[in-house]
Design a protein around this motif. Structure first.
Motif, mmCIF file in Angstrom:
data_model
loop_
_atom_site.group_PDB
_atom_site.id
_atom_site.type_symbol
_atom_site.label_atom_id
_atom_site.label_comp_id
_atom_site.label_asym_id
_atom_site.label_seq_id
_atom_site.Cartn_x
_atom_site.Cartn_y
_atom_site.Cartn_z
ATOM 1 N N LEU A 1 -27.884 -17.477 -11.569
ATOM 2 C CA LEU A 1 -29.228 -17.362 -10.688
ATOM 3 C C LEU A 1 -30.350 -16.962 -11.151
ATOM 4 N N GLU B 1 -36.149 -21.702 -3.176
ATOM 5 C CA GLU B 1 -34.683 -21.125 -3.026
ATOM 6 C C GLU B 1 -33.660 -21.963 -3.125
ATOM 7 N N GLN C 1 -30.597 -22.252 -6.044
ATOM 8 C CA GLN C 1 -29.018 -22.238 -5.532
ATOM 9 C C GLN C 1 -28.432 -23.292 -6.112
ATOM 10 N N GLU D 1 -28.037 -23.042 -9.733
ATOM 11 C CA GLU D 1 -26.883 -21.779 -10.074
ATOM 12 C C GLU D 1 -25.550 -22.582 -9.829
ATOM 13 N N GLN D 2 -25.489 -23.193 -8.830
ATOM 14 C CA GLN D 2 -24.054 -23.882 -8.440
ATOM 15 C C GLN D 2 -23.680 -24.708 -9.740
#
Length: 107
Positions: free
Chosen positions: A67, A92, A96, A99-100
């Motif tokens: 993240l 944001e 995310q 990050e995934q």
């Protein structure tokens, strides 16, 4: 350990650190739903909820390295393409998703 405070402003909630890190802001607009939708802003209740969740996550532990990397990518992308208008919610969401993607690459 750093102290984290949640401060309410006229159109935002600020998550402030006492160790000099930059604050995180969660902007809202309850007056104009169309403007809120176009700018990707929260309602006041959702902004408070997001700010509290963010502060809780910061207090309880560091975010994942993925993240942190994702946030650096998003911030670098915003600066490189002069996208200062990118809303916090959109940034944001992008972080995310990155990050995934990074987590799926983990061996």
């Amino acid at each position: 350990m750093s102290t984290i405070r949640l401060i309410g402003h006229e159109a935002s909630f600020e998550v402030r650190y006492d160790d000099g890190r930059p604050s995180a802001y969660f902007y809202f607009d309850d007056e104009n739903p169309l403007r809120r939708q176009l700018q990707g802003l929260y309602t006041k209740d959702k902004a408070l909820e997001a700010a509290r969740a963010f502060a809780r996550q910061e207090r309880d532990g560091c975010p994942s390295p993925e993240l942190l990397c994702a946030w650096k990518v998003v911030e670098g992308w915003k600066q490189a393409h002069n996208l200062n208008f990118l809303s916090p919610r959109m940034a944001e969401d992008l972080a995310q998703k990155i990050e995934q993607a990074l987590l799926t690459l983990r061996p």
